[in-house]
Scaffold this active site. Structure first.
Site: not given
Length: 176
Positions: A64, A101
């Protein structure tokens, strides 16, 4: 009624629970990109702080970051550098591993993408823990480039990813 860019982005975000793995609440920006006027306003807002700052290249982080980085590069009159996932670049490249994460990953850049006279803005869609963006910034510094800043459409402020991004400014259109 005129709405702020932050408000418009918040209204269009789509939260997807348990993606890409259980416990993660993924913030999908594709509804923002689907709106032509909002897409234009978002890329203008991301580019605006850097007009006149001598940016020579915009580095977009796959995938993106490519979508946002291309229009930002055009707006700034800069070249575009793709920061890619492993094995996607056709030329000699350097790489850096980083923590997410929810695991680890690697990013790569062509070894001749930037040099000592390059002033680079790194673009991505979301700042979470900062691992991907920090790795991208370090790759560019390893090439001798000056990292001017990072800019994001969305920042997940509760993850405190800014702490991982040192030595250059950080801007975000929307902070959750």
């Amino acid at each position: 009624m005129i709405h702020s860019i932050d408000q418009l982005v918040r209204e269009r975000l789509r939260a997807i629970p348990d993606y890409p793995k259980p416990g993660i609440l993924f913030q999908d920006i594709t509804p923002v990109l689907e709106q032509p006027e909002l897409f234009r306003r978002v890329t203008e807002a991301m580019a605006a702080p850097f007009h006149g700052s001598g940016i020579t290249h915009v580095a977009g982080i796959e995938a993106r970051g490519f979508i946002l980085g291309g229009p930002i590069a055009v707006a700034l009159g800069a070249g575009f550098i793709p920061i890619r996932k492993p094995g996607k670049l056709p030329w000699k490249s350097i790489r850096r591993e980083y923590a997410l994460e929810y695991g680890t990953n690697v990013v790569e850049v062509h070894s001749d993408a930037a040099g000592e006279h390059s002033r680079v803005l790194v673009v991505d869609d979301v700042l979470a823990t900062g691992g991907t963006a920090a790795a991208a910034g370090q790759l560019l510094r390893d090439l001798g480039a000056t990292l001017v800043a990072w800019t994001f459409l969305l920042e997940l402020g509760f993850l405190d990813g800014r702490k991982a991004l040192t030595g250059a400014s950080v801007t975000s259109v929307t902070i959750l």
